[in-house]
Structures are given as structure tokens and as C-alpha cells.
Design a protein around this motif. Structure first.
Motif, mmCIF file in Angstrom:
data_model
loop_
_atom_site.group_PDB
_atom_site.id
_atom_site.type_symbol
_atom_site.label_atom_id
_atom_site.label_comp_id
_atom_site.label_asym_id
_atom_site.label_seq_id
_atom_site.Cartn_x
_atom_site.Cartn_y
_atom_site.Cartn_z
ATOM 1 N N CYS A 11 18.378 78.995 -24.664
ATOM 2 C CA CYS A 11 19.059 78.294 -25.432
ATOM 3 C C CYS A 11 20.162 79.423 -26.007
ATOM 4 C CB CYS A 11 17.912 78.133 -26.179
ATOM 5 S SG CYS A 11 17.292 79.690 -26.962
ATOM 6 N N GLY A 12 20.223 80.715 -25.481
ATOM 7 C CA GLY A 12 20.496 80.971 -26.413
ATOM 8 C C GLY A 12 20.908 82.148 -27.231
ATOM 9 N N ALA A 13 19.232 82.688 -27.681
ATOM 10 C CA ALA A 13 18.733 83.544 -28.442
ATOM 11 C C ALA A 13 18.951 84.733 -27.759
ATOM 12 C CB ALA A 13 17.708 82.307 -29.272
ATOM 13 N N ALA A 14 17.518 84.115 -26.521
ATOM 14 C CA ALA A 14 17.557 85.585 -25.994
ATOM 15 C C ALA A 14 16.985 87.024 -26.820
ATOM 16 C CB ALA A 14 18.574 85.971 -24.756
ATOM 17 N N GLY A 15 16.491 86.994 -27.978
ATOM 18 C CA GLY A 15 15.951 88.370 -28.902
ATOM 19 C C GLY A 15 17.034 88.426 -29.875
ATOM 20 N N THR A 16 18.126 88.920 -29.517
ATOM 21 C CA THR A 16 19.219 89.398 -30.968
ATOM 22 C C THR A 16 20.049 89.196 -29.809
ATOM 23 O OG1 THR A 16 19.370 91.342 -29.459
ATOM 24 C CG2 THR A 16 17.443 90.935 -31.854
ATOM 25 N N TYR A 17 20.401 88.054 -28.701
ATOM 26 C CA TYR A 17 21.402 87.932 -28.230
ATOM 27 C C TYR A 17 22.619 86.527 -29.231
ATOM 28 C CZ TYR A 17 23.983 86.543 -24.014
ATOM 29 O OH TYR A 17 25.159 86.642 -22.594
ATOM 30 N N ASN A 18 21.946 85.773 -29.705
ATOM 31 C CA ASN A 18 22.709 84.971 -30.345
ATOM 32 C C ASN A 18 23.208 85.915 -31.544
ATOM 33 O OD1 ASN A 18 20.429 85.523 -31.572
ATOM 34 N ND2 ASN A 18 19.484 83.353 -32.958
ATOM 35 N N LEU A 19 23.202 87.279 -31.830
ATOM 36 C CA LEU A 19 23.644 88.179 -33.139
ATOM 37 C C LEU A 19 24.805 88.924 -32.267
ATOM 38 C CD1 LEU A 19 20.518 89.347 -35.033
ATOM 39 C CD2 LEU A 19 22.376 87.721 -35.909
ATOM 40 N N THR A 20 24.594 89.413 -31.021
ATOM 41 C CA THR A 20 25.292 90.039 -30.744
ATOM 42 C C THR A 20 26.235 89.543 -29.529
ATOM 43 O OG1 THR A 20 23.921 91.193 -28.540
ATOM 44 C CG2 THR A 20 23.851 92.156 -30.174
ATOM 45 N N GLN A 21 26.201 88.766 -29.343
ATOM 46 C CA GLN A 21 26.810 87.764 -28.903
ATOM 47 C C GLN A 21 27.264 86.195 -28.919
ATOM 48 O OE1 GLN A 21 28.399 89.020 -25.942
ATOM 49 N NE2 GLN A 21 27.898 91.246 -26.295
ATOM 50 N N PRO A 22 27.644 85.994 -29.410
ATOM 51 C CA PRO A 22 27.337 84.711 -30.931
ATOM 52 C C PRO A 22 27.943 83.756 -30.237
ATOM 53 C CG PRO A 22 28.588 86.054 -31.932
ATOM 54 C CD PRO A 22 28.421 87.263 -31.021
ATOM 55 N N LYS A 23 29.525 84.375 -29.691
ATOM 56 C CA LYS A 23 29.883 82.766 -28.479
ATOM 57 C C LYS A 23 29.534 82.580 -27.190
ATOM 58 C CE LYS A 23 34.689 81.940 -26.482
ATOM 59 N NZ LYS A 23 33.969 81.323 -25.527
ATOM 60 N N MET A 24 28.599 83.517 -25.814
ATOM 61 C CA MET A 24 28.135 82.724 -25.740
ATOM 62 C C MET A 24 27.494 82.410 -26.146
ATOM 63 S SD MET A 24 27.155 84.007 -21.655
ATOM 64 C CE MET A 24 28.639 84.845 -21.668
ATOM 65 N N ALA A 25 26.058 83.083 -27.254
ATOM 66 C CA ALA A 25 25.187 82.040 -27.695
ATOM 67 C C ALA A 25 24.601 80.039 -27.740
ATOM 68 C CB ALA A 25 24.236 83.174 -28.493
ATOM 69 N N THR A 26 26.839 80.503 -28.237
ATOM 70 C CA THR A 26 26.511 78.914 -29.307
ATOM 71 C C THR A 26 26.455 78.088 -27.566
ATOM 72 O OG1 THR A 26 27.413 80.119 -31.213
ATOM 73 C CG2 THR A 26 28.109 77.318 -30.956
ATOM 74 N N GLU A 27 27.838 78.632 -26.914
ATOM 75 C CA GLU A 27 27.579 78.218 -25.886
ATOM 76 C C GLU A 27 26.453 77.347 -24.861
ATOM 77 O OE1 GLU A 27 30.757 80.345 -23.661
ATOM 78 O OE2 GLU A 27 32.309 79.958 -24.883
ATOM 79 N N LEU A 28 25.775 78.325 -24.568
ATOM 80 C CA LEU A 28 24.710 78.161 -24.291
ATOM 81 C C LEU A 28 23.391 77.114 -24.740
ATOM 82 C CD1 LEU A 28 23.042 81.619 -22.568
ATOM 83 C CD2 LEU A 28 23.810 79.762 -21.224
ATOM 84 N N ALA A 29 23.938 77.811 -25.722
ATOM 85 C CA ALA A 29 22.654 76.258 -27.129
ATOM 86 C C ALA A 29 23.615 75.223 -27.026
ATOM 87 C CB ALA A 29 22.662 77.022 -28.113
ATOM 88 N N ALA A 30 24.933 74.493 -26.530
ATOM 89 C CA ALA A 30 25.606 73.724 -26.436
ATOM 90 C C ALA A 30 25.340 73.085 -25.139
ATOM 91 C CB ALA A 30 26.507 74.058 -26.998
ATOM 92 N N ARG A 31 24.831 73.922 -24.377
ATOM 93 C CA ARG A 31 24.866 73.192 -22.763
ATOM 94 C C ARG A 31 23.270 72.470 -23.408
ATOM 95 N NH1 ARG A 31 25.135 76.797 -17.427
ATOM 96 N NH2 ARG A 31 23.983 75.665 -16.392
ATOM 97 N N LYS A 32 22.236 73.292 -24.119
ATOM 98 C CA LYS A 32 20.657 72.853 -24.229
ATOM 99 C C LYS A 32 20.794 71.584 -24.821
ATOM 100 C CE LYS A 32 17.433 75.063 -23.274
ATOM 101 N NZ LYS A 32 16.571 75.003 -21.965
ATOM 102 N N LEU A 33 21.462 71.619 -25.517
ATOM 103 C CA LEU A 33 21.347 70.410 -26.191
ATOM 104 C C LEU A 33 21.909 69.425 -25.571
ATOM 105 C CD1 LEU A 33 22.475 72.658 -29.897
ATOM 106 C CD2 LEU A 33 20.387 71.505 -29.832
ATOM 107 N N ASP A 34 22.809 69.291 -25.276
ATOM 108 C CA ASP A 34 23.184 68.552 -24.338
ATOM 109 C C ASP A 34 22.570 67.461 -23.641
ATOM 110 O OD1 ASP A 34 25.663 68.675 -26.000
ATOM 111 O OD2 ASP A 34 27.343 69.752 -23.987
ATOM 112 N N HIS A 35 21.718 68.742 -22.951
ATOM 113 C CA HIS A 35 20.764 67.971 -21.857
ATOM 114 C C HIS A 35 19.508 67.743 -22.836
ATOM 115 C CE1 HIS A 35 22.566 70.366 -18.438
ATOM 116 N NE2 HIS A 35 22.339 71.296 -18.691
ATOM 117 N N ILE A 36 19.114 68.137 -24.082
ATOM 118 C CA ILE A 36 18.072 67.871 -24.724
ATOM 119 C C ILE A 36 18.423 66.227 -25.293
ATOM 120 C CG2 ILE A 36 17.339 67.856 -27.022
ATOM 121 C CD1 ILE A 36 17.009 70.219 -26.493
ATOM 122 N N ALA A 37 19.890 65.491 -26.403
ATOM 123 C CA ALA A 37 20.219 64.482 -26.222
ATOM 124 C C ALA A 37 20.664 63.326 -25.121
ATOM 125 C CB ALA A 37 22.321 65.100 -26.717
#
Length: 85
Positions: A11-37
């Protein structure tokens, strides 16, 4: 329960990944949220607290109405009923 496409995808969190790689984490979250929607579900269930926080915060940021809960919350509600507001 509704099957989720790419349910094994991060989902983009991956431990602290959302803090160290925020752009990629946001893109992964958007992809996950699109699937959920696409499922039409209004509730997302995850046992990972980091995923719950990431999915909930990214959903709120994009205005997607989504309730994220832990499986134990569902079990509690099944046994004791919905919380009293």
C-alpha cells in the motif's frame, strides 16, 4: 467480502517507506485505493496497522470515503453489535 485485485501489492507504507520514499509511497497508495474503489466497498479490512494508517490517510487526502478497520474490530462488532454513538 470482495476480492481485491493485486491484494498482495504494498500500500506504500512498508515500515518507514512512506517517510523515506514519499512519492513512490503515494503512487502505490493511489493504485491500492483505485483497486479498493473499483470493488464498491465502503470498508477496507487490514491486520497491518501501518497499512491501515497509510490507506486511511491517503483516502482522506483524495476525498475517498473509506472506513479502514482491523479484523478484530469486525469480530467484536459481530459478537457485541455496532458501537453506540
Amino acid at each position: 467480502m470482495v476480492p481485491l485485485v493485486e491484494c498482495d501489492m504494498c500500500c506504500g507504507a512498508a515500515g518507514t517507506y512512506n517517510l523515506t520514499q514519499p512519492k513512490m509511497a503515494t503512487e502505490l497508495a493511489a493504485r491500492k485505493l483505485d483497486h479498493i474503489a473499483r470493488t464498491g466497498a465502503s470498508v477496507c479490512v487490514t491486520g497491518n496497522v501501518g497499512c491501515a494508517m497509510q490507506i486511511q490517510s491517503e483516502a482522506a487526502a483524495r476525498g475517498q470515503v473509506l472506513r479502514v478497520v482491523h479484523p478484530v474490530q469486525l469480530l467484536h462488532q459481530a459478537v457485541f453489535g455496532p458501537p453506540i454513538s
